[in-house]
Scaffold this active site. Structure first.
Site, short mmCIF file in Angstrom:
data_model
loop_
_atom_site.label_atom_id
_atom_site.label_comp_id
_atom_site.label_asym_id
_atom_site.label_seq_id
_atom_site.Cartn_x
_atom_site.Cartn_y
_atom_site.Cartn_z
N LYS A 11 0.85 -1.20 0.00
CA LYS A 11 0.00 0.00 0.00
C LYS A 11 0.88 1.24 0.00
O LYS A 11 1.92 1.28 0.64
CB LYS A 11 -0.89 -0.02 1.25
CG LYS A 11 -1.73 1.23 1.48
CD LYS A 11 -1.10 2.34 2.34
CE LYS A 11 -0.38 1.95 3.57
NZ LYS A 11 0.25 3.14 4.26
N ASP A 138 -4.81 -0.69 9.05
CA ASP A 138 -4.65 -0.75 7.60
C ASP A 138 -5.22 -2.04 6.99
O ASP A 138 -5.32 -2.14 5.76
CB ASP A 138 -3.17 -0.66 7.22
CG ASP A 138 -2.64 0.77 7.23
OD1 ASP A 138 -3.47 1.70 7.17
OD2 ASP A 138 -1.42 0.95 7.29
#
Length: 286
Positions: A11, A138
């Site tokens: 990410k 996350d």
């Protein structure tokens, strides 16, 4: 024994903003996130004797519930009421560790997706993301991936129009940054500069890669210590001089990303940075 191998994409943050501290001890975040083709590889062997454990071949990574991949497996088993006792999680690391690129969270998300298939639980991605909230902020994003606006602790997700095709350089300097230390520094300083998140959303809507590059910004860069700040700025300047449309630190760092429209410029930047940095990657949005 049932087995499955999955990809766990890294990410990056196109923007990262902090709106304030929350009563629960966390911070209210406002971030535009993007998954990229740099991946860890996760192999699940359900029923492999030895309990629930992870193996990454790295001595500094725990193999028990201190590893987010194991924590995800335990959370999945609890949420689904299943009773299996043995799971071997093999992790082939490609994503840099402690780098602001959600490597551990992505591994955890892959475990949730994989167990959903292996056990026939048939949970929706949204249900898996909800389980992921218990594992890490996350993880819900990493379950869903793509381009998204993340708010709250990072778990309140809104899908966005995809980042236009481009080439992305990731460069991690040879130090790590403590996320709690950065949040404490932000609490003390409360910098006045913030990303133009609205402008970023408009640029994505229009498919305007130049506009995306111009609006890349991470508020954590304003609270780095002097040594870290100099190193991050040096990488950003090298990327910009090589033709990047925009640069920013990803997450709590220290990885810096550069956005390129042209592959040849990205490859030249990759070669230049490799002369001074060990962990440099050329990747693309997914």
């Amino acid at each position: 024994m049932d087995s499955l191998t999955l990809q766990a994409p890294a990410k990056i943050n196109l923007t990262l903003d902090i709106l304030g501290a929350r009563p629960d001890g966390y911070h209210e975040m406002d971030m535009v996130m993007q998954s990229v083709s740099l991946c860890d590889e996760i192999t699940l062997n359900l029923g492999s004797p030895g309990g629930i454990r992870a193996e990454a071949g790295l001595r500094f990574l725990p193999n028990d519930k201190g590893n987010l991949a194991v924590a995800a497996a335990l959370a999945f088993r609890k949420a689904t009421g299943q009773t299996w006792q043995d799971l071997h999680i093999g992790i082939r690391k490609n994503i840099p560790v402690c780098a602001g690129t959600a490597g551990g969270s992505s591994d955890a998300a892959a475990v949730l997706r994989g167990l959903n298939d292996l056990t026939g639980a048939r949970l929706s991605r949204e249900a898996l993301a909800e389980i992921g909230q218990e594992v890490g902020s996350d993880v819900p994003y990493c379950v869903l991936g793509g381009t998204a606006l993340a708010r709250g602790r990072g778990e309140c997700l809104t899908p966005l129009p995809p980042l236009p095709p481009c080439h992305i350089i990731l460069c991690k300097p040879a130090f790590s940054i403590s996320t709690p230390t950065l949040f404490r520094a932000w609490d003390r300083k409360k910098g006045r500069l913030h990303p133009d998140t609205k402008g970023m959303l408009t640029a994505l809507e229009k498919g305007d890669l130049v506009g995306v590059g111009r609006r890349m910004f991470n508020v954590f860069e304003g609270v780095l210590n002097p040594h870290q700040h100099r190193e991050i700025e040096a990488i950003k300047n090298a990327l910009l001089q090589a033709g990047a449309l925009g640069t920013a630190m990803s997450g709590s760092g220290p990885t810096v990303l550069g956005l390129f429209a042209r592959e040849d410029l990205a490859r030249e930047a990759f070669q230049q940075l490799r002369e001074n940095y060990t962990e440099v990657f050329l990747t693309q949005p997914v």
